[in-house]
Structure formats: structure tokens, C-alpha cells
Design a protein around this motif. Structure first.
Motif, PDB file in Angstrom:
ATOM      1  N   PHE A 155      51.741  38.955  38.018  1.00  0.00           N
ATOM      2  CA  PHE A 155      51.070  39.026  39.315  1.00  0.00           C
ATOM      3  C   PHE A 155      49.910  38.035  39.372  1.00  0.00           C
ATOM      4  O   PHE A 155      49.731  37.322  40.355  1.00  0.00           O
ATOM      5  N   LEU A 156      49.117  38.031  38.303  1.00  0.00           N
ATOM      6  CA  LEU A 156      47.960  37.134  38.246  1.00  0.00           C
ATOM      7  C   LEU A 156      48.400  35.686  38.379  1.00  0.00           C
ATOM      8  O   LEU A 156      47.849  34.932  39.183  1.00  0.00           O
ATOM      9  N   ILE A 157      49.399  35.320  37.589  1.00  0.00           N
ATOM     10  CA  ILE A 157      49.803  33.914  37.573  1.00  0.00           C
ATOM     11  C   ILE A 157      50.450  33.534  38.902  1.00  0.00           C
ATOM     12  O   ILE A 157      50.197  32.455  39.435  1.00  0.00           O
ATOM     13  N   GLU A 158      51.235  34.461  39.442  1.00  0.00           N
ATOM     14  CA  GLU A 158      51.826  34.205  40.752  1.00  0.00           C
ATOM     15  C   GLU A 158      50.747  33.898  41.779  1.00  0.00           C
ATOM     16  O   GLU A 158      50.828  32.936  42.530  1.00  0.00           O
ATOM     17  N   MET A 159      49.724  34.755  41.785  1.00  0.00           N
ATOM     18  CA  MET A 159      48.670  34.595  42.784  1.00  0.00           C
ATOM     19  C   MET A 159      47.932  33.277  42.550  1.00  0.00           C
ATOM     20  O   MET A 159      47.584  32.582  43.503  1.00  0.00           O
ATOM     21  N   LEU A 160      47.714  32.940  41.276  1.00  0.00           N
ATOM     22  CA  LEU A 160      47.039  31.675  40.970  1.00  0.00           C
ATOM     23  C   LEU A 160      47.874  30.491  41.447  1.00  0.00           C
ATOM     24  O   LEU A 160      47.347  29.567  42.066  1.00  0.00           O
ATOM     25  N   ALA A 204      54.803  48.508  27.545  1.00  0.00           N
ATOM     26  CA  ALA A 204      54.255  47.173  27.759  1.00  0.00           C
ATOM     27  C   ALA A 204      52.747  47.298  27.941  1.00  0.00           C
ATOM     28  O   ALA A 204      52.278  48.262  28.549  1.00  0.00           O
ATOM     29  N   SER A 205      52.006  46.332  27.424  1.00  0.00           N
ATOM     30  CA  SER A 205      50.551  46.401  27.571  1.00  0.00           C
ATOM     31  C   SER A 205      50.196  46.129  29.028  1.00  0.00           C
ATOM     32  O   SER A 205      50.975  45.549  29.776  1.00  0.00           O
ATOM     33  N   SER A 206      48.993  46.550  29.422  1.00  0.00           N
ATOM     34  CA  SER A 206      48.639  46.373  30.826  1.00  0.00           C
ATOM     35  C   SER A 206      48.560  44.888  31.163  1.00  0.00           C
ATOM     36  O   SER A 206      48.820  44.495  32.290  1.00  0.00           O
ATOM     37  N   TRP A 207      48.231  44.060  30.183  1.00  0.00           N
ATOM     38  CA  TRP A 207      48.179  42.620  30.461  1.00  0.00           C
ATOM     39  C   TRP A 207      49.565  42.060  30.716  1.00  0.00           C
ATOM     40  O   TRP A 207      49.740  41.194  31.561  1.00  0.00           O
ATOM     41  N   LEU A 221      40.974  43.053  40.627  1.00  0.00           N
ATOM     42  CA  LEU A 221      40.486  44.267  41.296  1.00  0.00           C
ATOM     43  C   LEU A 221      41.647  45.066  41.868  1.00  0.00           C
ATOM     44  O   LEU A 221      41.720  46.282  41.707  1.00  0.00           O
ATOM     45  N   THR A 222      42.561  44.361  42.547  1.00  0.00           N
ATOM     46  CA  THR A 222      43.692  45.047  43.161  1.00  0.00           C
ATOM     47  C   THR A 222      44.569  45.682  42.083  1.00  0.00           C
ATOM     48  O   THR A 222      44.988  46.832  42.206  1.00  0.00           O
ATOM     49  N   LEU A 223      44.848  44.908  41.027  1.00  0.00           N
ATOM     50  CA  LEU A 223      45.728  45.413  39.976  1.00  0.00           C
ATOM     51  C   LEU A 223      45.107  46.598  39.266  1.00  0.00           C
ATOM     52  O   LEU A 223      45.787  47.547  38.881  1.00  0.00           O
ATOM     53  N   ARG A 224      43.791  46.544  39.101  1.00  0.00           N
ATOM     54  CA  ARG A 224      43.102  47.677  38.467  1.00  0.00           C
ATOM     55  C   ARG A 224      43.378  48.966  39.212  1.00  0.00           C
ATOM     56  O   ARG A 224      43.573  50.016  38.622  1.00  0.00           O
ATOM     57  N   ARG A 225      43.368  48.826  40.559  1.00  0.00           N
ATOM     58  CA  ARG A 225      43.543  50.032  41.369  1.00  0.00           C
ATOM     59  C   ARG A 225      44.991  50.465  41.448  1.00  0.00           C
ATOM     60  O   ARG A 225      45.272  51.642  41.593  1.00  0.00           O
ATOM     61  N   ILE A 265      49.478  41.293  46.712  1.00  0.00           N
ATOM     62  CA  ILE A 265      49.664  41.868  45.385  1.00  0.00           C
ATOM     63  C   ILE A 265      50.147  43.302  45.501  1.00  0.00           C
ATOM     64  O   ILE A 265      51.067  43.729  44.790  1.00  0.00           O
ATOM     65  N   ARG A 266      49.551  44.042  46.434  1.00  0.00           N
ATOM     66  CA  ARG A 266      49.971  45.425  46.617  1.00  0.00           C
ATOM     67  C   ARG A 266      51.455  45.469  46.980  1.00  0.00           C
ATOM     68  O   ARG A 266      52.211  46.267  46.467  1.00  0.00           O
ATOM     69  N   GLN A 267      51.831  44.565  47.882  1.00  0.00           N
ATOM     70  CA  GLN A 267      53.228  44.561  48.290  1.00  0.00           C
ATOM     71  C   GLN A 267      54.129  44.139  47.132  1.00  0.00           C
ATOM     72  O   GLN A 267      55.193  44.729  46.922  1.00  0.00           O
TER      73      GLN A 267
END
Lengths: 301, 261
Positions: free
Chosen positions: A226-231, A217-220, A293-297, A198-200
Motif C-alpha cells: 500500500f505504501l509503495i503504491e501510494m508513493l 505476515a508482519s504488519s510491514w 496514518l490510514t494503515l494504522r487505523r 488506501i481505505r478502498q
């Protein structure tokens, strides 16, 4: 954000970061395969324990006509011998319960146990010896029973089934611990790899992200691809692992073991289906939490 | 529209604040230049107004929002009321001109028919109606900045912040860009443009806010800008600072000037 646009962004993201996506798929696959193996091994143990639970711990097999054991002299056990054995058993303080299994019952049980196996068709009533099935108050006192009846008139052999089973359960537990331990290590790897990916991905797309932030754009909206990709990537990994588990069960149990082994109490491919939703759910949860967690940071608005 | 009240911005580990007790107000529909040499605090002022950074002290009000009191959840809404352009254009290299402009609307969830009508209309306004299918690298610097401006205004923001928008452009193209911004301003958008290009400032004769070492040293309507003037001359009451001629450090020579310079 419209779905078509979202899907386009996800596709672009996966394509741009393909090697990382593949590594997440593979690591997820291996860790979930090991986890699944551990879970299935445990199910195997439970299935067998359930089957053997409360069953006889010591079997005293009686002589049949033409039995090969020297003690039998090729003679079947007589009623008098059986009575003696039964009486002696009842007098022993170590004995809890005694169950007498005649040839028909033994045959039925064998047929039931080997219903999936071609061996069952070749057996006739009388081939499986009659036996006394003895439950001990203390299963470790097997030697007392064994020494008294081994070589007694009419007794072909004395077998401690618990001993056999205990070894088996030990193997299964060993496999479980080993598989779960490896799975735990691999899960840590998978989580770290997801975070790195995700970081990359966020780095590769830092321009898009900075523009998204800039235009409001909203944070969502920023996080969703990213979320959906990872899922998606994690779910592909789990799907491959479940396929591998199914294949493994198919090869080991359905094709291999049932031909040769002694019990019907084997797990089958249906158990993979029972385990699969847990694997999918668990990995989805890990992927979501890691991503968030990663995206939050890394993706503050 | 934009109000700074005694705003100070300190960065960690630096002795002098980037903005030092800045107070100013920019009215709705105004066109204001923020001038000063490199490191005077122009970009920090823009970043604070965009809420990319929070002020260390003081109050910043933008379009009716108190930026310090705003939760991060509300920031996107603020940014939808503002547009921003930069020296380095910040276009997406893999997307066409049309896609670059449409991107700004797509990510805030505008429906397709709105995007279909707004994007060509905006490209037409910035003079790129026939270049929608080009990729950014096929355009000149001036054209790229026009795409960036189109993207910044396509959602019809109330405020447009331009941080050195002509920093990478030759003088003629720079003037074209500022005339475009002027046109957008006349249509009602408040514009704040940070620059150190005195030719542009002097050509436009608009409000000039001059920063020096994080302080406002001059704020005049219909102003001009002469970087060679000392703050002493620019505003006699700030006498204790040493002033060196403009060094033009902001310009990255590698980025190149348009027009074969």
C-alpha cells in the motif's frame, strides 16, 4: 518478502484500483502544479528584488539629440544643465544618493539586461538616454523630486522605478498568495483522496489482508504494498506537475516575456529544477504520513 | 500447547459473556473437538486462541506465549506457529491452488526454493497434487477446503485450529476432511476443531469439549456428542439452563453443499 512478489502485489493492487490511482495522480498533479507555481512566483519576486535592491528608485532621464519630449527642443542636455541638476539634487534633503549614468553605462546596462533578447542587437550607444539615478531617503517622497525636475531644462522625463516595480511585486505576490492558497486546498484534497484510496484498496484486498494476518505476515509486509503504491502514484503526479511547470516557464518566460519586457531578472527552467526536489520530497512525505496514518487505523494485525 | 485459565470474553453491549470462566488445557499432539450449538462460544474460543481477540479476563497460553502479554509486533510470530481453517475456506479467487498455498509462505518471506519444495509436497499430502493449476472456483467444496488446509499447514505449524471446517460440506466429504485432519494430527500437529457435526465427532472418538452459553459443560477423552442431550444429561451439575435442539444456524444454505445436494 521477496522483491518480485512485492512488485507483483503492487502491480495487482494498482490494476485493481486503477480509477482511484488515476484520480490521486491528477489531484496530486494539480495541487503540486499550483504549489510549484507559487514557489516559482516567489522565486521570481526574490530574483527581481535582488536585482533591483539598492538600485535607483527615481530616474531623471536627460535629453538626447533629437529627443521627442517637448521640453528638450530636440537638443541634447548641456554640461551646464547637468551641473545644475546635480547640484540641486545634492541640496535636496530628501535625496540619499545620486548616481550619474552616462550614455555608455546606460548602453552597457541595457545590453546586460536584454542579453537574452533580440532587441539588444538593435540598440546603439546614445539611444539610451543619460540619467541621474536618485535614491531617496524616503521612497514615498517621489513627488517632491518629480515636481522639481519635471520640465526643468535638459530633463526629458522623471520616472519612479520603484512605483513600477511595486506594482509588479504586488502582482507577483498576488499570484503567489492565490497559487499557494489553491495549493493548500488542493493539498487537503490530495491527502483526503489518498486516505480514501488506501481505505478502498484495503477493502478491495481485505481477503488477502485477512489471510496475511492469519498466516503471520508482519504488519510491514501487509502495509508495504500500500505504501509503495501510494508513493508511486504520488510521484507520478509530481513528475507530471514538474513537467507542466517546466512547460509553463518555457512558454511564459523563455519564449514570451524575453521578447518584450524590460529586465533580465527572470527565472528560467533551471529554477524548476531547484523547486522540483522540494516538491518531490514534500509530496513523498505527505503520501507516506497519510498512508501510515490510514494503515494504522485500518490494518491492525 | 493451549491453556485457558479462567478465561472470560465479553463483547461490548451484550449482557452475557461469550466465554464464561473457561479453563482447559490441550496437550501437544492432541486432537480435540470443541462442540456446542450456535452461539455457545466455539468461534470465540478459536478467535481468542488465534489472538484475533483478547480475553476480557483470565490467562491464555498458546505455544508458550502469554497472549495478553504479547505485543502486537510479536503476534505474527505466534501465527506462524499456528494454522487456521474456516467454514468458508477463505481462498484467494484470482490465484491458482499452488499460488494460494505459496502465498502463505511468500508473505512471511520464505525463499523461493523452500516454497518450490514445500508447496507441491503439501498439495500431494492433501491429495491435490494434480490440481495445482486450477482456480478455486473450478474445485469442489471439499477440494477447496483441502487447499485451505494445505495453506494452513504448509509452514508446518505446531497447532491447527479448524473452525467448522466441514460446515459447508456434505457428510461424506466432511468425513474425508476430518480423516485428512486426523492424518495431519498423527504427524504431530495439535488440532482443535470446532464443530456441531455430531456424526463426525462420534466417528472419531477423540477428546470432546462441550460448550454451552460460554461455559465448558463437558470435557471427556474418547467422547461423543449428542446435541439432543440436555446439559443436564450431558453433565448433571449444570441443571439450570434450558436446552433446545440443535438448530444448525451456522450453515449458510446459499453456500451450497458439495455433490449436488
Amino acid at each position: 518478502m521477496r522483491l518480485g512478489f512485492l512488485l507483483g502485489e503492487i502491480w495487482t493492487g494498482l490494476r485493481r484500483n486503477l480509477s482511484m490511482a488515476i484520480s490521486v495522480i491528477l489531484v496530486t498533479m494539480v495541487s503540486v502544479f499550483l504549489l510549484g507555481l507559487g514557489m516559482l512566483a516567489q522565486r521570481q519576486a526574490d530574483t527581481m528584488k535582488g536585482y533591483w535592491y539598492d538600485r535607483i528608485q527615481v530616474s531623471i532621464y536627460l535629453c538626447t539629440d533629437g529627443a521627442p519630449q517637448p521640453n528638450c527642443n530636440e537638443q541634447a542636455v548641456t554640461d551646464a544643465q547637468k551641473d545644475t541638476i546635480a547640484r540641486q539634487l545634492k541640496e535636496m534633503p530628501e535625496v540619499d544618493t545620486v548616481f550619474e549614468e552616462d550614455a555608455q553605462q546606460a548602453f552597457d546596462r541595457f545590453k546586460e539586461q536584454f542579453r537574452n533578447s533580440p532587441i539588444a542587437d538593435t540598440v546603439q550607444v546614445g539611444d539610451i538616454p543619460e540619467s541621474f539615478r536618485v535614491k531617496l531617503k524616503d521612497p514615498t517622497k517621489f513627488a517632491v523630486v518629480s515636481s522639481q525636475f519635471e520640465g526643468a531644462p535638459g530633463v526629458a522625463s522623471v520616472q519612479d522605478q520603484e512605483k513600477v516595480l511595486r506594482k509588479f511585486f504586488q502582482i507577483i505576490n498576488g499570484v503567489t498568495v492565490f497559487a499557494l492558497g489553491l495549493a493548500a486546498l488542493m493539498a487537503v484534497c490530495a491527502g483526503l483522496l489518498m486516505a480514501t484510496t488506501i481505505r478502498q484498496a484495503a477493502f478491495v484486498r481485505r481477503r488477502e489482508i485477512s489471510i496475511m494476518r492469519l498466516v503471520g505476515a508482519s504488519s510491514w509486509t501487509i502495509r508495504m504494498p500500500f505504501l509503495i503504491e501510494m508513493l508511486i502514484v504520488a510521484m507520478v503526479g509530481v513528475a507530471l506537475a514538474v513537467l507542466m511547470l517546466w512547460g509553463a516557464i518555457q512558454v511564459i518566460f523563455n519564449l514570451g516575456v524575453n521578447q518584450v519586457a524590460l529586465s533580465q531578472a527572470w527565472i528560467g527552467t533551471s529554477d524548476v529544477l531547484v523547486v522540483a526536489p522540494w516538491l518531490f520530497g514534500g509530496v513523498a512525505l505527505v503520501a507516506l504520513l497519510t498512508s501510515l496514518l490510514t494503515l494504522r487505523r485500518y490494518l491492525r494485525v | 500447547m493451549i491453556r485457558f485459565e479462567n478465561v472470560t470474553k465479553r463483547y461490548a453491549l451484550t449482557a452475557n459473556p461469550a466465554l464464561d470462566d473457561v479453563s482447559l488445557e490441550i496437550e501437544r499432539g492432541e486432537f480435540a473437538f470443541v462442540v456446542g450449538k450456535s452461539g455457545s462460544g466455539k468461534s470465540t474460543l478459536m478467535r481468542v486462541a488465534l489472538r484475533e481477540q483478547l480475553a476480557s479476563e483470565g490467562t491464555v497460553m498458546v505455544a508458550g506465549h502469554d497472549l495478553a502479554a504479547m505485543s502486537s509486533r510479536q503476534v505474527p510470530r505466534l501465527r506462524r506457529e499456528m494454522g487456521a481453517v474456516f467454514q468458508d475456506f477463505r481462498l484467494l479467487p484470482g490465484k491458482t491452488v499452488t499460488q494460494n498455498v505459496a502465498f502463505a509462505l511468500q508473505v512471511i518471506g520464505k525463499p523461493r526454493h523452500v516454497i518450490r519444495s514445500l508447496v507441491p509436497e503439501t498439495l500431494d499430502m492433501v491429495g491435490l497434487a494434480d490440481k495445482g493449476k486450477r482456480l478455486p472456483h473450478e474445485l469442489s467444496g471439499g477440494e477447496q477446503q483441502r487447499v485451505a488446509i494445505a495453506r494452513a499447514v504448509v509452514n508446518k505449524p505446531q497447532i491447527l485450529l479448524a473452525d467448522e471446517p466441514t460446515g459447508n460440506l456434505d457428510p461424506a466429504t466432511s468425513l474425508d476432511i476430518v480423516h485428512l485432519l486426523d492424518r495431519i494430527n498423527r504427524a504431530g500437529t495439535t488440532i482443535v476443531m470446532a464443530t456441531h457435526d455430531s456424526a463426525i465427532v462420534n466417528a472419531m472418538r477423540r477428546r470432546v469439549i462441550e460448550l454451552h452459553e460460554g461455559r465448558v459443560i463437558r470435557d471427556v477423552a474418547d467422547g461423543s456428542y449428542d446435541p439432543a442431550l440436555t446439559p443436564d444429561e450431558a453433565r448433571p451439575d449444570v441443571a439450570d439452563v434450558t436446552w433446545e435442539p440443535e438448530a444448525n444456524e451456522d450453515i449458510d444454505p446459499a453456500a451450497g453443499y458439495e455433490g449436488g445436494a
